[in-house]
Motif scaffolding. Structure first.
Motif, PDB file in Angstrom:
ATOM      1  N   THR A 114     -47.151 -55.405 -32.181  1.00 14.33           N
ATOM      2  CA  THR A 114     -48.018 -56.527 -31.839  1.00 14.33           C
ATOM      3  C   THR A 114     -47.788 -57.661 -32.827  1.00 14.33           C
ATOM      4  OG1 THR A 114     -49.868 -55.862 -33.261  1.00 14.33           O
ATOM      5  CG2 THR A 114     -49.847 -54.972 -31.010  1.00 14.33           C
ATOM      6  N   ASP A 115     -48.193 -58.849 -32.437  1.00 15.61           N
ATOM      7  CA  ASP A 115     -48.316 -59.938 -33.388  1.00 15.61           C
ATOM      8  C   ASP A 115     -49.619 -59.702 -34.152  1.00 15.61           C
ATOM      9  OD1 ASP A 115     -45.985 -61.290 -32.747  1.00 15.61           O
ATOM     10  OD2 ASP A 115     -46.950 -62.601 -31.272  1.00 15.61           O
ATOM     11  N   THR A 135     -55.096 -64.269 -28.499  1.00 17.29           N
ATOM     12  CA  THR A 135     -54.092 -63.627 -27.657  1.00 17.29           C
ATOM     13  C   THR A 135     -53.545 -62.377 -28.327  1.00 17.29           C
ATOM     14  OG1 THR A 135     -53.467 -65.743 -26.699  1.00 17.29           O
ATOM     15  CG2 THR A 135     -51.874 -63.964 -26.477  1.00 17.29           C
ATOM     16  N   THR A 137     -50.387 -60.074 -28.164  1.00 17.26           N
ATOM     17  CA  THR A 137     -49.018 -59.955 -27.663  1.00 17.26           C
ATOM     18  C   THR A 137     -48.494 -58.585 -28.071  1.00 17.26           C
ATOM     19  OG1 THR A 137     -48.661 -62.337 -27.909  1.00 17.26           O
ATOM     20  CG2 THR A 137     -46.701 -60.951 -27.693  1.00 17.26           C
ATOM     21  N   ILE A 145     -41.034 -58.930 -25.306  1.00 20.71           N
ATOM     22  CA  ILE A 145     -42.474 -59.020 -25.037  1.00 20.71           C
ATOM     23  C   ILE A 145     -42.795 -58.183 -23.806  1.00 20.71           C
ATOM     24  CG2 ILE A 145     -44.352 -60.547 -24.316  1.00 20.71           C
ATOM     25  CD1 ILE A 145     -43.107 -62.741 -26.018  1.00 20.71           C
ATOM     26  N   GLN A 147     -46.348 -57.544 -22.903  1.00 21.62           N
ATOM     27  CA  GLN A 147     -47.529 -58.141 -22.287  1.00 21.62           C
ATOM     28  C   GLN A 147     -48.211 -59.118 -23.240  1.00 21.62           C
ATOM     29  OE1 GLN A 147     -50.182 -54.925 -21.336  1.00 21.62           O
ATOM     30  NE2 GLN A 147     -50.657 -54.487 -23.456  1.00 21.62           N
ATOM     31  N   GLN A 148     -48.898 -60.102 -22.648  1.00 23.22           N
ATOM     32  CA  GLN A 148     -49.725 -61.033 -23.407  1.00 23.22           C
ATOM     33  C   GLN A 148     -51.064 -61.130 -22.702  1.00 23.22           C
ATOM     34  OE1 GLN A 148     -47.155 -64.571 -23.513  1.00 23.22           O
ATOM     35  NE2 GLN A 148     -47.093 -64.311 -25.733  1.00 23.22           N
ATOM     36  N   GLN A 149     -52.116 -60.884 -23.481  1.00 20.19           N
ATOM     37  CA  GLN A 149     -53.470 -60.937 -22.935  1.00 20.19           C
ATOM     38  C   GLN A 149     -54.296 -61.899 -23.783  1.00 20.19           C
ATOM     39  OE1 GLN A 149     -54.327 -56.775 -23.417  1.00 20.19           O
ATOM     40  NE2 GLN A 149     -53.833 -56.326 -21.286  1.00 20.19           N
ATOM     41  N   THR A 150     -54.997 -62.813 -23.123  1.00 24.28           N
ATOM     42  CA  THR A 150     -55.833 -63.781 -23.825  1.00 24.28           C
ATOM     43  C   THR A 150     -57.296 -63.420 -23.614  1.00 24.28           C
ATOM     44  OG1 THR A 150     -54.155 -65.477 -23.492  1.00 24.28           O
ATOM     45  CG2 THR A 150     -56.356 -66.238 -24.101  1.00 24.28           C
TER      46      THR A 150
END
Length: 161
Positions: A114-115, A135, A137, A145, A147-150
């Motif tokens: 993850t970031d 977010t 990531t 990458i 997935q990215q979820q906000t």
């Protein structure tokens, strides 16, 4: 003559340099002080960190000391030790009273999973933790990458897979 030499020596004394190392880095200590009377010395010291203890990741967050918060197995369950096929959560820094910046890594290849994200203390041991606002990531094992979820106010508002 003795008084002048003694005055110069007593005015400021450079205590010297020393280095002390820990497993994560080294530091240099400089001391500066003066003598009072015949036997008493006063001084101050400056600790200058050097070596691998300071890191600046790609996102610009300065890491002074990395600590592993916990390990997770391949199914996301907490573990006391590193597990083949598992993950580790590292503490980057502590922000407010109850906020921590953490980042997850794949244990086998040391790549980021993850970031960095900001989570509360209650979520430190939760594999599926996400930021309250921000977010998340998640990266695949190969570095792409996944997935990215906000999130806003703890609710998912956008997702890209």
């Amino acid at each position: 003559m003795k008084l002048t030499a003694y005055s110069i020596m007593a005015a400021l004394v450079l205590a010297g340099c020393s280095s002390s190392g820990t497993g994560s880095g080294m530091s240099v200590n400089l001391g500066l002080g003066g003598l009072i009377g015949d036997h008493v010395g006063l001084g101050t010291s400056v600790n200058i960190p050097i070596g691998s203890g300071n890191k600046v990741p790609q996102n610009g967050v300065r890491v002074l000391e990395e600590q592993t918060v916990t390990y997770f197995d391949a199914q996301g369950r907490t573990s006391d030790n590193a597990v083949k096929g598992g993950f580790r959560r590292q503490l980057i820094s502590k922000r407010a009273d109850n906020e921590y910046i953490v980042q997850d890594f794949y244990e086998d290849n040391n790549r980021k999973r993850t970031d960095p994200i900001v989570i509360t203390r209650a979520k430190l041991m939760d594999f599926h933790a996400h930021p309250e606002d921000g977010t998340l990531t998640v990266y695949a094992y190969n570095g792409n990458i996944m997935q990215q979820q906000t999130y806003r106010q703890g609710r998912l508002v956008d997702a890209k897979y």
